[in-house]
Design a protein around this motif. Structure first.
Motif, mmCIF file in Angstrom:
data_model
loop_
_atom_site.group_PDB
_atom_site.id
_atom_site.type_symbol
_atom_site.label_atom_id
_atom_site.label_comp_id
_atom_site.label_asym_id
_atom_site.label_seq_id
_atom_site.Cartn_x
_atom_site.Cartn_y
_atom_site.Cartn_z
ATOM 1 N N SER A 119 0.761 -1.198 0.072
ATOM 2 C CA SER A 119 0.062 0.183 -0.008
ATOM 3 C C SER A 119 1.013 1.130 0.054
ATOM 4 C CB SER A 119 -0.894 -0.045 1.142
ATOM 5 O OG SER A 119 -1.787 -0.993 1.192
ATOM 6 N N GLY A 120 2.109 1.109 0.758
ATOM 7 C CA GLY A 120 2.946 2.413 0.468
ATOM 8 C C GLY A 120 3.452 2.606 -0.696
ATOM 9 N N MET A 121 3.721 1.559 -1.149
ATOM 10 C CA MET A 121 4.415 1.575 -2.705
ATOM 11 C C MET A 121 3.207 2.006 -3.425
ATOM 12 S SD MET A 121 6.698 -1.642 -2.846
ATOM 13 C CE MET A 121 7.434 -1.690 -4.459
ATOM 14 N N LYS A 122 2.130 1.780 -3.404
ATOM 15 C CA LYS A 122 1.009 2.258 -4.328
ATOM 16 C C LYS A 122 0.732 3.630 -4.053
ATOM 17 C CE LYS A 122 -3.953 1.961 -5.039
ATOM 18 N NZ LYS A 122 -3.976 2.227 -6.407
ATOM 19 N N GLU A 123 0.919 4.150 -2.864
ATOM 20 C CA GLU A 123 0.915 5.771 -2.587
ATOM 21 C C GLU A 123 1.870 6.367 -3.298
ATOM 22 O OE1 GLU A 123 -1.711 6.946 -1.158
ATOM 23 O OE2 GLU A 123 -2.548 5.191 -1.355
ATOM 24 N N VAL A 124 3.040 5.839 -3.621
ATOM 25 C CA VAL A 124 4.166 6.568 -4.240
ATOM 26 C C VAL A 124 3.848 6.688 -5.348
ATOM 27 C CG1 VAL A 124 6.670 6.307 -4.749
ATOM 28 C CG2 VAL A 124 5.774 5.499 -2.500
ATOM 29 N N THR A 125 3.220 5.713 -6.252
ATOM 30 C CA THR A 125 2.882 5.731 -7.782
ATOM 31 C C THR A 125 1.672 6.857 -7.939
ATOM 32 O OG1 THR A 125 0.808 3.941 -7.455
ATOM 33 C CG2 THR A 125 3.112 3.518 -7.915
ATOM 34 N N ARG A 126 0.837 7.185 -6.635
ATOM 35 C CA ARG A 126 -0.188 8.187 -6.849
ATOM 36 C C ARG A 126 0.513 9.775 -7.086
ATOM 37 N NH1 ARG A 126 -5.140 8.062 -4.928
ATOM 38 N NH2 ARG A 126 -4.661 6.201 -3.381
ATOM 39 N N THR A 127 1.648 9.739 -6.556
ATOM 40 C CA THR A 127 2.356 11.042 -6.712
ATOM 41 C C THR A 127 2.578 11.211 -8.057
ATOM 42 O OG1 THR A 127 3.083 11.127 -4.487
ATOM 43 C CG2 THR A 127 4.389 12.667 -6.005
ATOM 44 N N TRP A 128 3.137 10.216 -8.611
ATOM 45 C CA TRP A 128 3.438 10.166 -10.165
ATOM 46 C C TRP A 128 2.289 10.424 -11.046
ATOM 47 C CZ3 TRP A 128 7.205 9.624 -7.104
ATOM 48 C CH2 TRP A 128 8.627 9.739 -7.324
ATOM 49 N N LYS A 129 1.366 9.747 -10.607
ATOM 50 C CA LYS A 129 0.203 9.862 -11.476
ATOM 51 C C LYS A 129 -0.498 11.187 -11.609
ATOM 52 C CE LYS A 129 -1.140 4.973 -10.905
ATOM 53 N NZ LYS A 129 -0.907 4.481 -12.302
ATOM 54 N N VAL A 130 -0.651 11.738 -10.365
ATOM 55 C CA VAL A 130 -1.121 13.100 -10.424
ATOM 56 C C VAL A 130 -0.386 14.218 -11.080
ATOM 57 C CG1 VAL A 130 -1.829 15.111 -8.601
ATOM 58 C CG2 VAL A 130 -2.053 12.671 -8.102
ATOM 59 N N LEU A 131 1.056 14.104 -10.854
ATOM 60 C CA LEU A 131 2.122 14.765 -11.387
ATOM 61 C C LEU A 131 1.849 14.627 -12.871
ATOM 62 C CD1 LEU A 131 4.252 17.029 -11.157
ATOM 63 C CD2 LEU A 131 5.815 15.224 -11.087
ATOM 64 N N GLY A 132 1.883 13.281 -13.299
ATOM 65 C CA GLY A 132 1.837 13.138 -14.909
ATOM 66 C C GLY A 132 0.658 13.932 -15.754
ATOM 67 N N GLY A 133 -0.508 13.790 -14.658
ATOM 68 C CA GLY A 133 -1.884 14.304 -15.037
ATOM 69 C C GLY A 133 -1.629 15.931 -15.523
ATOM 70 N N VAL A 134 -1.142 16.808 -14.189
ATOM 71 C CA VAL A 134 -0.970 18.033 -14.488
ATOM 72 C C VAL A 134 -0.043 18.298 -15.550
ATOM 73 C CG1 VAL A 134 -0.208 20.010 -13.022
ATOM 74 C CG2 VAL A 134 -1.564 18.193 -11.940
ATOM 75 N N THR A 135 1.102 17.787 -15.704
ATOM 76 C CA THR A 135 2.016 18.222 -16.644
ATOM 77 C C THR A 135 1.575 17.955 -17.973
ATOM 78 O OG1 THR A 135 3.941 17.257 -15.039
ATOM 79 C CG2 THR A 135 4.362 17.626 -17.153
ATOM 80 N N GLN A 136 0.669 16.905 -18.151
ATOM 81 C CA GLN A 136 0.015 16.784 -19.504
ATOM 82 C C GLN A 136 -0.736 17.696 -19.891
ATOM 83 O OE1 GLN A 136 -1.863 12.993 -19.596
ATOM 84 N NE2 GLN A 136 -2.392 12.931 -21.634
ATOM 85 N N ALA A 137 -1.714 18.187 -19.020
ATOM 86 C CA ALA A 137 -2.533 19.181 -19.167
ATOM 87 C C ALA A 137 -1.965 20.478 -19.371
ATOM 88 C CB ALA A 137 -3.529 19.428 -17.805
ATOM 89 N N HIS A 138 -0.869 20.695 -18.616
ATOM 90 C CA HIS A 138 -0.241 22.132 -18.779
ATOM 91 C C HIS A 138 0.501 22.024 -20.386
ATOM 92 C CE1 HIS A 138 2.399 25.367 -17.576
ATOM 93 N NE2 HIS A 138 3.137 25.008 -18.149
#
Length: 326
Positions: A119-138
């Motif tokens: 679960s901790g490792m999954k939460e780490v991937t959450r950061t990358w997913k959120v950042l990837g979405g923001v960067t893609q929209a930007h």
């Protein structure tokens, strides 16, 4: 000496920012997501009746964020499935979680120490997913702050946001479980991360990207571990949410009749009115029968005569109908 310098904050932040998610962190994400699907009511029955529907639901759990963000950006929703390696890895994990002999994979992954790590490792991937979405929209909308927040939120919490569609795949329709009606903790924390990364991307938040990634990741991992160890599902923002709701969204207007307190008062008054009307009806019937509060006694002989007369009338009416027919 500066505390951040002692902890080598900048080096840790750079190390986390350069961390590769494939394959270990992605595997943890797939395992936790498929296990969450398996623990939904009725999913095991669906996996035995229709493995294809179960597999499709698992892929939505694993790649739902990418699918939803692609739809919002007018991109092909099947684009996330073009990565054959990721899809194959997620499919293997799906098969092992649902159909492994003696249920070994699910049994071992359910152990608290191992599940805590996953679960901790999954939460780490959450950061990358959120950042990837923001960067893609930007990259497409330079000044679209709301678009960045929406895409980052969809990329990080898409599996929960499209849960109603995933339930339809399994033949379940529960519109009351819509995440927008009652957001779960992962959806809330992802929305907060999307806002923070969007503000940083547009330079409204004076923080470097890798520093924000480190702080956000540590917070969500620590908080998720705390919730799992204590068995609590209470959001750490519950007090702030309650204060903001009472301050901004309760209001004092005629429409306050929609609140639960006024609803209960209306229900109580309605019950009293029904009781009063029923009592008035009973009193009226009793008075018509001759004595207030009491019905007039019916004589057995009179009742028998009445039934005989009614029977004779029905027979006469039947005879008359037969004559008219002839």
């Amino acid at each position: 000496m500066d505390l951040l310098g002692v902890l080598h904050f900048d080096q840790l932040a750079h190390g986390l920012a350069n961390l590769s998610m494939f394959p270990y962190f992605d595997m943890a994400h797939y395992i936790v997501s498929v296990m969450a699907l398996r623990e939904q009511p009725g999913v095991l029955q669906v996996s035995r009746v229709s493995p294809l529907a179960c597999w499709f639901s698992s892929m939505l759990f694993c790649f739902g964020g990418a699918v939803l963000s692609g739809i919002m950006l007018a991109e092909p929703p099947v684009a996330p499935l073009s990565n054959s390696t990721s899809v194959l890895l997620a499919s293997v994990i799906w098969y092992l979680v649902f159909y492994c002999p003696m249920d070994l994979v699910y049994g071992y992954a359910s152990l608290l120490p191992l599940r805590l790590v996953l679960s901790g490792m999954k939460e780490v991937t959450r950061t990358w997913k959120v950042l990837g979405g923001v960067t893609q929209a930007h990259s497409k909308y330079k000044d679209g702050l709301l678009v960045m927040i929406a895409i980052g939120w969809a990329r990080g919490a898409g599996g929960g946001l499209i849960s109603n569609f995933e339930q339809l795949v399994r033949g379940v329709w529960k519109p009351e479980t819509n995440e927008l009606l009652k957001m779960s903790y992962p959806t809330k924390i992802t929305l907060i991360g999307a806002v923070l990364f969007a503000l940083q991307q547009t330079h409204y938040l004076p923080l470097q990207k890798h520093h924000l990634m480190f702080v956000y990741t540590v917070f969500i991992v620590v908080n998720k571990s705390r919730m799992m160890l204590t068995g609590s599902s209470t959001s750490p923002f519950a007090t702030i949410e309650s204060a903001l709701y009472k301050t901004l969204f309760t209001g004092y207007s005629p429409y306050a009749a929609l609140t639960s307190e006024v609803k209960s008062a209306c229900i109580d008054s309605g019950a009293i009115n029904k009781t009063t009307s029923a009592a008035a009806t009973t009193t009226k019937e009793s008075s018509e029968n001759g004595s207030p509060g009491q019905q007039a006694p019916i004589s057995p002989v009179k009742g028998q005569r009445g039934s005989l007369e009614a029977k004779e009338e029905s027979q006469n009416a039947a005879t008359t109908d037969c004559k008219k027919t002839n």
